[in-house]
Design a protein around this motif. Structure first.
Motif, short mmCIF file in Angstrom:
data_model
loop_
_atom_site.label_atom_id
_atom_site.label_comp_id
_atom_site.label_asym_id
_atom_site.label_seq_id
_atom_site.Cartn_x
_atom_site.Cartn_y
_atom_site.Cartn_z
N TYR A 156 26.47 17.62 27.85
CA TYR A 156 27.49 16.59 28.07
C TYR A 156 27.29 15.39 27.15
O TYR A 156 28.12 14.50 27.08
N LEU A 157 26.14 15.35 26.46
CA LEU A 157 25.87 14.22 25.56
C LEU A 157 26.06 14.58 24.08
O LEU A 157 25.77 13.76 23.20
N ASP B 180 19.00 12.89 27.73
CA ASP B 180 18.25 12.72 28.98
C ASP B 180 16.95 13.52 29.05
O ASP B 180 16.08 13.20 29.85
N LYS C 239 27.93 7.83 25.70
CA LYS C 239 28.40 6.56 25.12
C LYS C 239 29.70 6.82 24.39
O LYS C 239 29.88 7.89 23.80
N SER D 287 22.67 10.42 32.25
CA SER D 287 23.39 9.26 31.70
C SER D 287 24.83 9.61 31.35
O SER D 287 25.16 10.77 31.16
N GLU D 288 25.64 8.57 31.26
CA GLU D 288 27.04 8.73 30.85
C GLU D 288 27.06 8.80 29.33
O GLU D 288 26.36 8.03 28.67
#
Ligand code: COI
Length: 376
Positions: free
Chosen positions: A131-132, A36, A23, A20-21
């Motif tokens: 990355y999140l 994820d 937020k 996912s990108e």
């Protein structure tokens, strides 16, 4: 046959095909979105810990008779990972959470595990979803290790099957516009924890019965409950947090930072411990006493009348510190001073800053920050 220990080196990793990108920070609501991947490890009394798995975040499939659904064999932890100012990802004092998690597990007959192995597994999980991990002051990755009894059947006994899993939620500051001081209702008609009970363990069963009194307090205009205990009406905790009070003796001028002692009814908060440690290290003992003792709601009311109540705040992993501005107690309204034009008193603000500086890597404190990965 010897039982298999929890072994991080055996972890099996299956990565998502749909990463996912991240937020935008302003869309991060506490505990609403998840990363994820998740970590799962099954345990049986017969074989011990199975192979740990990191896999795409997904539903669990459990038999409706599983012990967790009927007899509340469930415990959890709350901890955080931070993106530091020098671009590393760190976890804050994870050893403390693992120690507490093992104590919670022992209390409800769920299995023990090696703390360092679970820390290594959580680090691998975060590495997978690095990355999140949000960037910026007040932003972090909330980590929710959980363990449940999964034995199938309705007999009440020690589970012979369990599932340990970890999920992570990117979160923003608990209070989006900086501190927001809260109003509390001192609650004596419902009790959060009692001697011989399990208030010092992080069991889901300690939390669900506290929601109704919270709604009742809310119906009278308060944000949270200030939990009292016993004939003395001793202050134990606030909402889901440890409670701190700041007093000043008007005769001697000496100040006191007070929180309830760890007597088995109080949650052994990691933030609580961090605040006490930093206060003992950094506040001048000629001016300050740091006390782990009970104070009653009457003592707070009396001190307030004499101008000796300076500040009050809650402490926890989610909000770090949460300033208090008013306490309703029967017909009394105890006003807790806050600095003019701010939502907090000076020590509350100082303590929050001390902790934040360590969590975001601006200041080092022993081994409190555990580096998971260097993003440089
Ligand atoms: C905390 O304040 O850290 C908590 O434990 C709150 C959590 C139950 C959401």
């Amino acid at each position: 046959m010897t039982l298999a220990p929890l072994d991080a080196s055996k972890v099996k990793i299956t990565t998502t095909e749909h990463p996912s990108e991240p937020k935008p920070n302003d869309q991060l609501v506490f505990g609403r979105s998840f990363t994820d991947h998740m970590l799962t490890v099954e345990w049986t009394a017969e074989k011990g810990w199975d192979v740990p798995e990191i896999k795409p975040y997904q539903n669990l499939s459990l038999d409706p008779s599983a012990f967790v659904f009927h007899y509340a064999f469930e415990l959890f932890e709350g901890m955080k990972a931070y993106r530091t100012v020098d671009n590393k990802i760190t976890m804050f004092r994870p050893d403390m959470n693992m120690k507490r998690m093992n104590k919670s597990a022992a209390r409800i007959c769920l299995p023990a595990f090696d703390s360092e192995q679970l820390i290594t597994l959580i680090a691998k999980l975060i590495q997978q979803d690095k990355y999140l991990v949000p960037e910026g002051n007040g932003y972090s990755l909330y980590i929710r290790p959980t363990m449940i009894g999964t034995t199938v059947g309705l007999g009440v006994s020690a589970p012979d099957k369990a599932l340990l899993y970890v999920i992570c939620s990117p979160v923003g500051p608990y209070y989006k516009t900086g501190f927001k001081a809260v109003k509390l209702e001192a609650t004596d008609y419902a009790t959060r924890a009692w001697p011989g009970g399990c208030g010092d363990k992080k069991l889901g069963a300690n939390y669900s019965p506290c929601v109704l009194p919270q709604l009742q307090a809310a119906s009278r205009g308060y944000h949270q409950n200030l939990w009292l205990f016993g004939p003395e009406n001793n202050i134990t905790e606030v909402g889901t947090m440890n409670a701190f009070f700041v007093f000043k003796d008007t005769e001697t001028g000496k100040k006191e930072l007070v929180t309830a002692p760890l007597d088995g009814t109080i949650l052994e908060g990691v933030t609580r411990d961090s605040i006490l440690t930093l206060a003992r290290e950094r506040l001048d003992p000629a001016e300050w006493t740091i006390s782990e003792r009970y104070c009653s709601i009457s003592e707070v009311a009396e001190k307030s009348k004499k101008g000796e109540l300076l500040e009050a705040f809650g402490s926890g992993t989610a909000a770090i510190v949460s300033p208090i501005k008013e306490i309703g107690w029967k017909t009394e309204h105890i006003n807790v001073p806050i600095t003019a034009g701010e939502q907090t008193g000076p020590l509350t603000k100082q303590v929050a800053q001390w902790i934040s500086q360590i969590q975001y890597g601006e200041v080092e404190h022993g081994n409190w920050s555990r580096v998971i990965t260097d993003l440089n």
